[in-house]
Scaffold this motif. Structure first.
Motif, PDB file in Angstrom:
ATOM      1  N   GLU A 182       7.635  12.051  -5.389  1.00  0.00           N
ATOM      2  CA  GLU A 182       6.827  12.047  -6.383  1.00  0.00           C
ATOM      3  C   GLU A 182       7.169  13.251  -6.694  1.00  0.00           C
ATOM      4  O   GLU A 182       8.002  13.542  -7.329  1.00  0.00           O
ATOM      5  N   GLU A 183       7.009  14.115  -5.783  1.00  0.00           N
ATOM      6  CA  GLU A 183       7.287  15.892  -5.509  1.00  0.00           C
ATOM      7  C   GLU A 183       7.961  16.342  -4.945  1.00  0.00           C
ATOM      8  O   GLU A 183       9.070  17.173  -5.050  1.00  0.00           O
ATOM      9  N   ALA A 184       9.377  15.458  -4.578  1.00  0.00           N
ATOM     10  CA  ALA A 184      10.346  15.868  -3.924  1.00  0.00           C
ATOM     11  C   ALA A 184      11.470  15.604  -5.116  1.00  0.00           C
ATOM     12  O   ALA A 184      12.614  16.029  -5.124  1.00  0.00           O
ATOM     13  N   GLY A 185      11.138  14.359  -5.933  1.00  0.00           N
ATOM     14  CA  GLY A 185      11.703  14.160  -7.084  1.00  0.00           C
ATOM     15  C   GLY A 185      12.664  13.378  -6.281  1.00  0.00           C
ATOM     16  O   GLY A 185      13.973  12.622  -7.471  1.00  0.00           O
ATOM     17  N   ARG A 186      13.130  12.052  -5.430  1.00  0.00           N
ATOM     18  CA  ARG A 186      13.661  11.694  -4.916  1.00  0.00           C
ATOM     19  C   ARG A 186      13.002  10.997  -4.309  1.00  0.00           C
ATOM     20  O   ARG A 186      12.007  10.801  -3.213  1.00  0.00           O
ATOM     21  N   GLY A 206      16.009  16.899   0.626  1.00  0.00           N
ATOM     22  CA  GLY A 206      14.916  17.003  -0.110  1.00  0.00           C
ATOM     23  C   GLY A 206      13.633  17.229   0.072  1.00  0.00           C
ATOM     24  O   GLY A 206      12.466  17.762  -0.855  1.00  0.00           O
ATOM     25  N   SER A 207      13.267  17.135   1.502  1.00  0.00           N
ATOM     26  CA  SER A 207      12.075  17.424   2.115  1.00  0.00           C
ATOM     27  C   SER A 207      11.537  18.859   1.761  1.00  0.00           C
ATOM     28  O   SER A 207      10.259  19.480   2.007  1.00  0.00           O
ATOM     29  N   HIS A 208      12.663  19.916   1.649  1.00  0.00           N
ATOM     30  CA  HIS A 208      12.057  21.633   0.858  1.00  0.00           C
ATOM     31  C   HIS A 208      11.486  21.537  -0.073  1.00  0.00           C
ATOM     32  O   HIS A 208      11.260  22.408  -0.535  1.00  0.00           O
ATOM     33  N   ARG A 209      11.328  20.484  -0.595  1.00  0.00           N
ATOM     34  CA  ARG A 209      10.536  20.473  -2.279  1.00  0.00           C
ATOM     35  C   ARG A 209       9.296  20.288  -2.055  1.00  0.00           C
ATOM     36  O   ARG A 209       8.705  20.626  -3.246  1.00  0.00           O
ATOM     37  N   VAL A 210       8.810  19.813  -1.154  1.00  0.00           N
ATOM     38  CA  VAL A 210       7.877  19.638  -0.783  1.00  0.00           C
ATOM     39  C   VAL A 210       7.162  20.300  -0.359  1.00  0.00           C
ATOM     40  O   VAL A 210       6.890  21.289   0.535  1.00  0.00           O
ATOM     41  N   ASP A 264      19.608  21.072  -3.613  1.00  0.00           N
ATOM     42  CA  ASP A 264      19.003  19.242  -3.793  1.00  0.00           C
ATOM     43  C   ASP A 264      18.561  19.205  -2.521  1.00  0.00           C
ATOM     44  O   ASP A 264      17.438  18.351  -2.499  1.00  0.00           O
ATOM     45  N   ASP A 265      19.484  19.052  -1.597  1.00  0.00           N
ATOM     46  CA  ASP A 265      19.787  18.872  -0.748  1.00  0.00           C
ATOM     47  C   ASP A 265      18.398  19.388   0.690  1.00  0.00           C
ATOM     48  O   ASP A 265      18.112  18.558   1.863  1.00  0.00           O
ATOM     49  N   ASP A 295       6.394  11.713   9.167  1.00  0.00           N
ATOM     50  CA  ASP A 295       5.794  10.509   9.261  1.00  0.00           C
ATOM     51  C   ASP A 295       5.495  10.123   7.614  1.00  0.00           C
ATOM     52  O   ASP A 295       5.928   8.969   7.277  1.00  0.00           O
ATOM     53  N   ARG A 296       4.579  10.746   6.831  1.00  0.00           N
ATOM     54  CA  ARG A 296       4.247  11.242   5.507  1.00  0.00           C
ATOM     55  C   ARG A 296       5.354  11.004   4.326  1.00  0.00           C
ATOM     56  O   ARG A 296       5.721  10.088   3.574  1.00  0.00           O
ATOM     57  N   LEU A 297       6.594  11.664   4.775  1.00  0.00           N
ATOM     58  CA  LEU A 297       7.610  11.660   4.179  1.00  0.00           C
ATOM     59  C   LEU A 297       8.293  10.915   4.096  1.00  0.00           C
ATOM     60  O   LEU A 297       9.239  10.579   3.219  1.00  0.00           O
ATOM     61  N   LEU A 298       8.647  10.101   5.209  1.00  0.00           N
ATOM     62  CA  LEU A 298       9.118   9.030   5.308  1.00  0.00           C
ATOM     63  C   LEU A 298       8.928   7.468   4.661  1.00  0.00           C
ATOM     64  O   LEU A 298       9.020   6.967   4.018  1.00  0.00           O
TER      65      LEU A 298
END
Length: 214
Positions: free
Chosen positions: A185-189, A163-167, A19-20, A176-179
């Motif tokens: 939506e892609e990460a599901g969280r 969760g950034s590993h899911r992107v 998950d993380d 910057d775009r992640l945060l």
């Protein structure tokens, strides 16, 4: 001498990894092993030479507040034993499976006040578009970060974006775009930065596709 107080991982640990993108194991080293490990590392000649430098001599270095070596091939026996300790082997089998190989180890000794390292991923296949890189891109690259002295926030502490590993790891995927919420939506969280603090004798089992910094 046994490295860890545990030999098995829990279901909660595995859920956190998927998950993380990481599992934090606080105070998991046996105390006698941790103390002996610190002594082993600090007694190596290159470390002794680094720590003996004067302030003026240190200013002449490219990285005056930290000593870093990769690959770290002259590990002592206690450092070497961490690679295939029972807990580590069990973690690898449970998350990656039996088909894996050891790539390299590194050693990073940082003084208080050391410079930070920005958010990044550590899998080189994500930075190239060659066929071999594309084929390897979705496979695991695991890092295991040992902290015999632990760390507190601001003390070259670990920062993660769980969760950034899911992107998908494209060039457009930036911290910057992640945060900013563009990939939630892609990460599901909701993707947020988490500042870790860990006591002595801890380690972090990390999917290197997850964005992290120190």
């Amino acid at each position: 001498m046994t490295p860890f107080k545990l030999t098995e991982r829990s279901t909660t640990d595995l859920r956190a990894f998927h998950d993380d993108g990481y599992i934090a194991f606080p105070d998991v080293m046996c105390d006698d092993y941790r103390e002996a490990l610190i002594e082993e590392v600090l007694s190596a000649d290159p470390i002794l030479d680094f720590l003996s430098l004067s302030g003026d001599e240190r200013k002449e270095l490219d990285t005056p507040t930290r000593y870093f070596v990769r690959p770290w091939n002259d590990r002592g026996p206690l450092s070497d034993a961490l690679i295939d300790a029972d807990l580590i082997t069990n973690l690898l089998h449970a998350t990656v499976g039996p088909d894996y190989h050891f790539c390299h180890s590194s050693m990073n000794l940082a003084l208080r006040g050391s410079e930070t390292v920005r958010f990044h991923q550590d899998h080189h296949h994500w930075n190239h578009e060659n066929p071999i890189n594309l084929a390897e891109r979705e496979k695991y690259y695991i890092q295991i970060l040992y902290y015999p002295n632990g760390f507190t926030r601001g003390d070259r502490s670990l920062i993660a974006i769980p969760g950034s590993h899911r992107v998908s790891p494209t060039r457009d995927t930036t911290p910057d775009r992640l945060l900013a919420g563009e990939f939630d939506e892609e990460a599901g969280r909701k993707l947020e930065a988490v500042h870790l603090e860990l006591p002595p004798g801890s380690f972090v089992y990390l999917n290197a596709r997850m964005f992290h910094g120190v």
